[in-house]
Scaffold this motif. Sequence first.
Motif, PDB file in Angstrom:
ATOM      1  N   VAL A  79       0.831  -1.205   0.000  1.00  0.00           N
ATOM      2  CA  VAL A  79       0.000   0.000   0.000  1.00  0.00           C
ATOM      3  C   VAL A  79       0.869   1.260   0.000  1.00  0.00           C
ATOM      4  O   VAL A  79       0.606   2.219  -0.751  1.00  0.00           O
ATOM      5  CB  VAL A  79      -0.956  -0.012   1.217  1.00  0.00           C
ATOM      6  CG1 VAL A  79      -1.565   1.385   1.455  1.00  0.00           C
ATOM      7  CG2 VAL A  79      -2.073  -1.029   1.001  1.00  0.00           C
ATOM      8  N   GLU A  80       1.904   1.283   0.837  1.00  0.00           N
ATOM      9  CA  GLU A  80       2.792   2.451   0.875  1.00  0.00           C
ATOM     10  C   GLU A  80       3.496   2.655  -0.463  1.00  0.00           C
ATOM     11  O   GLU A  80       3.639   3.785  -0.941  1.00  0.00           O
ATOM     12  CB  GLU A  80       3.818   2.297   2.000  1.00  0.00           C
ATOM     13  CG  GLU A  80       3.229   2.466   3.389  1.00  0.00           C
ATOM     14  CD  GLU A  80       2.419   3.741   3.535  1.00  0.00           C
ATOM     15  OE1 GLU A  80       2.960   4.827   3.212  1.00  0.00           O
ATOM     16  OE2 GLU A  80       1.246   3.676   3.947  1.00  0.00           O
ATOM     17  N   ALA A  81       3.932   1.552  -1.077  1.00  0.00           N
ATOM     18  CA  ALA A  81       4.591   1.652  -2.386  1.00  0.00           C
ATOM     19  C   ALA A  81       3.616   2.146  -3.453  1.00  0.00           C
ATOM     20  O   ALA A  81       3.993   2.939  -4.332  1.00  0.00           O
ATOM     21  CB  ALA A  81       5.153   0.289  -2.784  1.00  0.00           C
ATOM     22  N   MET A  82       2.363   1.708  -3.375  1.00  0.00           N
ATOM     23  CA  MET A  82       1.350   2.159  -4.333  1.00  0.00           C
ATOM     24  C   MET A  82       1.107   3.661  -4.207  1.00  0.00           C
ATOM     25  O   MET A  82       0.985   4.376  -5.208  1.00  0.00           O
ATOM     26  CB  MET A  82       0.046   1.388  -4.123  1.00  0.00           C
ATOM     27  CG  MET A  82       0.122  -0.076  -4.531  1.00  0.00           C
ATOM     28  SD  MET A  82      -1.383  -1.014  -4.125  1.00  0.00           S
ATOM     29  CE  MET A  82      -2.556  -0.295  -5.281  1.00  0.00           C
ATOM     30  N   LYS A  83       1.052   4.137  -2.984  1.00  0.00           N
ATOM     31  CA  LYS A  83       0.818   5.577  -2.775  1.00  0.00           C
ATOM     32  C   LYS A  83       2.000   6.400  -3.287  1.00  0.00           C
ATOM     33  O   LYS A  83       1.806   7.451  -3.909  1.00  0.00           O
ATOM     34  CB  LYS A  83       0.561   5.845  -1.292  1.00  0.00           C
ATOM     35  CG  LYS A  83      -0.784   5.312  -0.821  1.00  0.00           C
ATOM     36  CD  LYS A  83      -1.013   5.549   0.663  1.00  0.00           C
ATOM     37  CE  LYS A  83      -2.392   5.051   1.080  1.00  0.00           C
ATOM     38  NZ  LYS A  83      -2.646   5.228   2.527  1.00  0.00           N
ATOM     39  N   LYS A  84       3.206   5.919  -3.059  1.00  0.00           N
ATOM     40  CA  LYS A  84       4.400   6.625  -3.547  1.00  0.00           C
ATOM     41  C   LYS A  84       4.461   6.622  -5.069  1.00  0.00           C
ATOM     42  O   LYS A  84       5.006   7.547  -5.679  1.00  0.00           O
ATOM     43  CB  LYS A  84       5.667   5.962  -2.996  1.00  0.00           C
ATOM     44  CG  LYS A  84       5.905   6.220  -1.518  1.00  0.00           C
ATOM     45  CD  LYS A  84       7.166   5.493  -1.039  1.00  0.00           C
ATOM     46  CE  LYS A  84       7.384   5.700   0.445  1.00  0.00           C
ATOM     47  NZ  LYS A  84       8.550   4.933   0.958  1.00  0.00           N
ATOM     48  N   SER A  85       3.901   5.572  -5.677  1.00  0.00           N
ATOM     49  CA  SER A  85       4.015   5.387  -7.130  1.00  0.00           C
ATOM     50  C   SER A  85       2.754   5.782  -7.886  1.00  0.00           C
ATOM     51  O   SER A  85       2.672   5.582  -9.100  1.00  0.00           O
ATOM     52  CB  SER A  85       4.351   3.918  -7.429  1.00  0.00           C
ATOM     53  OG  SER A  85       5.476   3.494  -6.703  1.00  0.00           O
ATOM     54  N   ASP A  86       1.755   6.325  -7.181  1.00  0.00           N
ATOM     55  CA  ASP A  86       0.475   6.708  -7.803  1.00  0.00           C
ATOM     56  C   ASP A  86      -0.201   5.536  -8.509  1.00  0.00           C
ATOM     57  O   ASP A  86      -0.727   5.671  -9.619  1.00  0.00           O
ATOM     58  CB  ASP A  86       0.669   7.871  -8.786  1.00  0.00           C
ATOM     59  CG  ASP A  86       1.030   9.166  -8.073  1.00  0.00           C
ATOM     60  OD1 ASP A  86       0.475   9.422  -6.988  1.00  0.00           O
ATOM     61  OD2 ASP A  86       1.869   9.917  -8.605  1.00  0.00           O
ATOM     62  N   VAL A  87      -0.163   4.373  -7.875  1.00  0.00           N
ATOM     63  CA  VAL A  87      -0.866   3.187  -8.369  1.00  0.00           C
ATOM     64  C   VAL A  87      -2.122   3.025  -7.512  1.00  0.00           C
ATOM     65  O   VAL A  87      -2.036   3.013  -6.280  1.00  0.00           O
ATOM     66  CB  VAL A  87       0.013   1.924  -8.277  1.00  0.00           C
ATOM     67  CG1 VAL A  87      -0.759   0.690  -8.715  1.00  0.00           C
ATOM     68  CG2 VAL A  87       1.262   2.098  -9.131  1.00  0.00           C
ATOM     69  N   ASP A  88      -3.282   2.924  -8.149  1.00  0.00           N
ATOM     70  CA  ASP A  88      -4.550   2.991  -7.407  1.00  0.00           C
ATOM     71  C   ASP A  88      -5.204   1.645  -7.119  1.00  0.00           C
ATOM     72  O   ASP A  88      -5.952   1.513  -6.159  1.00  0.00           O
ATOM     73  CB  ASP A  88      -5.575   3.840  -8.180  1.00  0.00           C
ATOM     74  CG  ASP A  88      -5.131   5.282  -8.315  1.00  0.00           C
ATOM     75  OD1 ASP A  88      -4.533   5.811  -7.355  1.00  0.00           O
ATOM     76  OD2 ASP A  88      -5.366   5.872  -9.390  1.00  0.00           O
ATOM     77  N   LYS A  89      -4.973   0.646  -7.965  1.00  0.00           N
ATOM     78  CA  LYS A  89      -5.786  -0.576  -7.893  1.00  0.00           C
ATOM     79  C   LYS A  89      -4.995  -1.771  -7.400  1.00  0.00           C
ATOM     80  O   LYS A  89      -3.895  -2.047  -7.875  1.00  0.00           O
ATOM     81  CB  LYS A  89      -6.385  -0.885  -9.264  1.00  0.00           C
ATOM     82  CG  LYS A  89      -7.320  -2.095  -9.267  1.00  0.00           C
ATOM     83  CD  LYS A  89      -8.090  -2.197 -10.578  1.00  0.00           C
ATOM     84  CE  LYS A  89      -9.056  -3.361 -10.558  1.00  0.00           C
ATOM     85  NZ  LYS A  89      -9.891  -3.416 -11.767  1.00  0.00           N
ATOM     86  N   ILE A  90      -5.601  -2.515  -6.469  1.00  0.00           N
ATOM     87  CA  ILE A  90      -4.994  -3.743  -5.961  1.00  0.00           C
ATOM     88  C   ILE A  90      -6.056  -4.831  -5.847  1.00  0.00           C
ATOM     89  O   ILE A  90      -7.157  -4.588  -5.346  1.00  0.00           O
ATOM     90  CB  ILE A  90      -4.290  -3.520  -4.602  1.00  0.00           C
ATOM     91  CG1 ILE A  90      -3.750  -4.845  -4.045  1.00  0.00           C
ATOM     92  CG2 ILE A  90      -5.206  -2.822  -3.601  1.00  0.00           C
ATOM     93  CD1 ILE A  90      -2.827  -4.685  -2.845  1.00  0.00           C
TER      94      ILE A  90
END
Length: 211
Positions: free
Chosen positions: A91-102
């Motif tokens: 989740v933290e990596a997604m927020k840093k990378s602007d990735v929204d979907k998991i």
Amino acid sequence: MKTIALFGGSGQIGKLVLEKVLKEGYKVNALIRNPTKIDISDSNLNVIKGDVLNENDVLKTVESSDLVLSLFGHVKGSPEWLQTEGTDYIVEAMKKSDVDKIISLSGGGLPFPEKDKPKLADKMIRFIMKVAVPQILKDAILHAEVLRKSNLDWIIVRAPRLNNDKPKHNYRVGWVGVNASTKISRADVADFIVKQIESDEFKHQMPFVSE
């Protein structure tokens, strides 16, 4: 075509998902602890040696991707809070990378009170899990809480007892106790997961997939 960050690609369902997404033309960044477990050679596959509990490894996997497939789970000797802590890093990596979907994979013991209507048999199964594998169930529940609080577009795919039968392709998508059975093939679970890549039908929900 989208690039997928894949965690758990060397597991039984993970391998099936990996084969399907590559066949459909997706690019994949797959974080694998032991790359020798992946015997697929494809120009669209980037295998990253590392661990889901290593912040830098997770960020490296997510940062050039468009969405995440989180299919890792407990095996013998896994840390107690593997799924929760790994999901935290993702989740933290997604927020840093602007990735929204998991899209995350979990078991049928994980409750979704908004839609589940467990029957007696379902309640018994959950009770048995609480007694037999309490830590794995607690970890699954906490990982779901991480996703609920993340403000990301999450889907948690749940399944009952798994087998290696051939895919039926006519599986049911319901909720625990609602339009559901007690088993499903890993191939059909993989099929459903891949279908969610381009679908938002179950955003912020925990569909239960069964025969």
